[in-house]
Design an enzyme around this catalytic site. Structure first.
Site, PDB file in Angstrom:
ATOM      1  N   CYS A 208       0.839  -1.207   0.000  1.00 49.00           N
ATOM      2  CA  CYS A 208       0.000   0.000   0.000  1.00 49.00           C
ATOM      3  C   CYS A 208       0.873   1.255   0.000  1.00 49.00           C
ATOM      4  CB  CYS A 208      -0.970  -0.056   1.180  1.00 49.00           C
ATOM      5  SG  CYS A 208      -2.301   1.122   1.054  1.00 49.00           S
TER       6      CYS A 208
ATOM      7  N   SER B 128      -5.977 -12.669  37.294  1.00 50.21           N
ATOM      8  CA  SER B 128      -7.440 -12.801  37.412  1.00 50.21           C
ATOM      9  C   SER B 128      -7.880 -14.243  37.206  1.00 50.21           C
ATOM     10  CB  SER B 128      -8.113 -11.918  36.360  1.00 50.21           C
ATOM     11  OG  SER B 128      -7.907 -12.491  35.078  1.00 50.21           O
TER      12      SER B 128
ATOM     13  N   GLU C 193      -1.783  -9.085   4.014  1.00 46.92           N
ATOM     14  CA  GLU C 193      -1.695  -9.581   5.390  1.00 46.92           C
ATOM     15  C   GLU C 193      -3.051  -9.763   6.063  1.00 46.92           C
ATOM     16  OE1 GLU C 193      -0.980  -6.655   4.252  1.00 46.92           O
ATOM     17  OE2 GLU C 193      -1.148  -5.029   5.689  1.00 46.92           O
TER      18      GLU C 193
ATOM     19  N   HIS D 229      -3.696  -5.150   0.707  1.00 46.13           N
ATOM     20  CA  HIS D 229      -3.117  -5.685   1.948  1.00 46.13           C
ATOM     21  C   HIS D 229      -3.151  -7.222   1.950  1.00 46.13           C
ATOM     22  CE1 HIS D 229      -2.556  -1.909   4.113  1.00 46.13           C
ATOM     23  NE2 HIS D 229      -3.570  -1.494   3.366  1.00 46.13           N
TER      24      HIS D 229
ATOM     25  N   ASP E 185      -5.170 -14.258  29.581  1.00 45.14           N
ATOM     26  CA  ASP E 185      -4.047 -13.342  29.371  1.00 45.14           C
ATOM     27  C   ASP E 185      -3.190 -13.167  30.621  1.00 45.14           C
ATOM     28  OD1 ASP E 185      -5.366 -13.153  27.016  1.00 45.14           O
ATOM     29  OD2 ASP E 185      -6.314 -11.240  27.479  1.00 45.14           O
ATOM     30  N   SER E 186      -3.847 -12.908  31.760  1.00 48.65           N
ATOM     31  CA  SER E 186      -3.035 -12.697  32.965  1.00 48.65           C
ATOM     32  C   SER E 186      -2.382 -14.003  33.405  1.00 48.65           C
ATOM     33  CB  SER E 186      -3.856 -12.058  34.085  1.00 48.65           C
ATOM     34  OG  SER E 186      -4.817 -12.956  34.580  1.00 48.65           O
TER      35      SER E 186
END
Ligand code: XMP
Length: 520
Positions: free
Chosen positions: A86, A230, A178, A176, A234-235
């Site tokens: 791009c 938590s 990707e 794009h 993620d944590s």
């Protein structure tokens, strides 16, 4: 950012595109190491023997804003393959003597492109067809091609959609590759890195884990780090990564708000303290949360009270650990992508995500965010690589305010206990019927309505339980999951027969939008 000196890599020069991390992700998926560096920071010295190719990203700038996109052009060394995407495509054309101007027909979204000529870059990209659907997002376009460049494909509105200078190994694509909307886009990236740059596979999830551990060690050295755990994906992954990287210098704080799923606090303590031997401070704040939420009905008030109290408790316990310098957070790339640029390039600000920077700034701790370049599914893979239990890794998302926002109206201990049971039965049934992983998120809620029923010839007057199960890609939009009648009947019977306090079950069939996933 310091570059890995000796690992063969594709270097991505970031001009502030929303999609730059997606380019890196595709290259990771192809098993190759890549690094992203801002166009403002790249220097000629960064291009050593280990750099096998360059990708110039898209970006919100115009190539006529010379001073803004300027970069050290000495990095474009003769013979080093370059793919411009791009805006990057427009830069390659401009630098080599072509012209770029505002297009009469801007292209946003899907467009058909037509093959004009064979090229290594498009090997098997068009498959047996002449047309491929690609994702465009541009207002400017190349209007005159530089000397010795050839057109490989065109769209109706832009003639120079894929171009190449084969001898100089310079390639440009106006769309794009990707993003997943571009048909076969990953094949085009694969052709560039393997066929043109001739780099060999050198990257796996194990390498990823080792690099993240090394980066954390380099960042925090011998200092102490605290982490709000938590029990969510993620944590949990952050805590386990830091546990591997710095061991006893990691201190996790887990706050039991009393608004968690059934037995969640027991699972967290058993996994992190007993099995993984982490420093875990378990705070039972059930009473504090219930007291603060007494008689509160307004959803936003509930959220604020919970958020503030969580921070207060977290700070209270964090102070007890002396000499802490860092705070670890499970921020993911999608949390950041719309908030700011992560490499220092200029990105258009779209919105500030509510999860970013949620913990107190005045604590003056430096942030450790090892997952900030990763996407959710990559975090799940990393978790498995870190030997975290599959049950933790593949759990449905659970909101910070917990059951409080699944219980419209006032919150009482009695209602929480009823809701925990109903949710538990629902989730268990999904697992038993192999439906849990087909559903993005599912839960039970307790509505502030009592209705009449009849059980064993007796009148009942009890709560209404709502079940919600949705399919989604990212939680931004969602549709309800279509259960078979037999399943919905079975779970309704199970809940009503087993739980005193519920005599009716309804299933939520609204999508998002117009509804949201949670009730409050
Ligand atoms: P909504 O209800 O906005 O939810 O459609 C979208 C996704 O976000 C989760 N959610 C939250 N997650 N803190 C969180 O960590 C919150 O305050 C919060 N509110 C909603 C929700 O569970 C769904 O996955």
């Amino acid at each position: 950012m310091s570059l890995e000196k000796n690992l063969n890599k594709i270097l991505i020069i970031d001009f502030g595109s929303q999609f730059t991390q997606l380019i890196a992700r595709r290259i990771r998926e192809l098993g190759v190491y890549s690094e992203i560096i801002s166009h403002k920071k790249i220097k000629k010295n960064d291009i050593n023997h280990s750099v096998k190719g360059l990708i110039l990203s898209g970006g919100p700038l115009n190539v006529y804003q010379l001073n803004k996109y300027s970069f050290d052009k000495r990095i474009l060394i003769n013979g080093l393959p370059v793919l411009g995407i791009c805006f990057g495509h427009q830069i390659i054309s401009k630098i080599n003597g072509g012209k770029v101007k505002q297009s009469k027909h801007r292209e946003f979204g899907l467009a058909n492109i037509y093959k004009k000529k064979e090229s290594l870059l498009i090997k098997d990209f068009f498959k047996k067809k002449k047309i491929v659907k690609v994702w465009m997002s541009h207002s400017d376009q190349v209007s005159k091609l530089p000397k010795n460049f050839k057109v490989i494909a065109s769209s109706q509105n832009s003639k120079f959609t894929i171009v190449e200078n084969k001898l100089k190994k310079l390639y440009g694509v106006q769309f794009h590759p990707e993003v997943t909307h571009t048909e076969n886009g990953k094949k085009l990236i694969s052709n560039f890195i393997f066929e043109i740059c001739r780099i060999k596979k050198n990257w796996s999830s194990k390498d990823q884990k080792m690099k993240l551990i090394k980066d954390v060690r380099n960042q925090v050295m011998n200092n102490k780090v605290i982490c709000a755990l938590s029990g969510g994906v993620d944590s949990s992954v952050v805590a386990q990564l830091l546990n591997k990287a710095i061991g006893k210098n990691l201190h996790c704080i887990f706050v039991n708000t009393g608004l968690l799923r059934k037995n969640e606090e027991k699972q967290v303590v058993s996994t992190f303290k007993k099995k993984l031997k982490m420093n875990l401070i378990y705070v039972n704040a059930e009473k504090e949360f219930l007291t603060s939420l007494r008689n509160v009905v307004d959803p936003e008030k509930k959220r604020k009270i919970i958020g503030n109290l969580f921070i207060k408790i977290f700070e209270r316990y964090a102070k007890k650990i002396n000499n802490v310098k860092f705070l670890a957070q499970g921020t993911l790339y999608p949390d950041l992508i719309e908030s700011k640029s992560v490499t220092g390039s200029q990105t258009s600000k779209i919105k500030s995500h509510h999860n970013v920077g949620g913990l107190p700034k005045k604590m003056k701790l430096k942030l450790v965010e090892p997952l900030k370049f990763l996407f959710k599914d990559e975090v799940r893979k990393l978790g498995l690589e870190l030997k975290l239990n599959k049950d933790i890794i593949s759990r449905h998302p659970f909101p910070g305010p917990g059951l409080a926002i699944r219980m419209p109206g006032i919150i009482t201990k009695e209602k929480i206990d009823i809701l925990k049971e109903a949710d538990h039965y629902f989730i268990q049934a999904l697992k038993e019927h192999n439906l849990y992983h087909k559903i993005w998120q599912a839960y039970a809620a307790l509505l502030p309505v009592k209705t009449v029923g009849v059980m064993g010839d007796n009148r009942t007057y009890e709560y209404l339980c709502l079940l919600r199960a949705i399919t989604s890609e990212d939680g931004m939009t969602a549709d309800f999951f279509e259960f078979k009648k037999t399943f919905i009947q079975e779970i309704s019977n199970k809940i009503v027969n087993s739980i005193r306090g519920i005599n009716r079950v309804v299933y939520d069939i609204t999508s998002k939008p117009p509804s949201t996933i949670e009730l409050e």
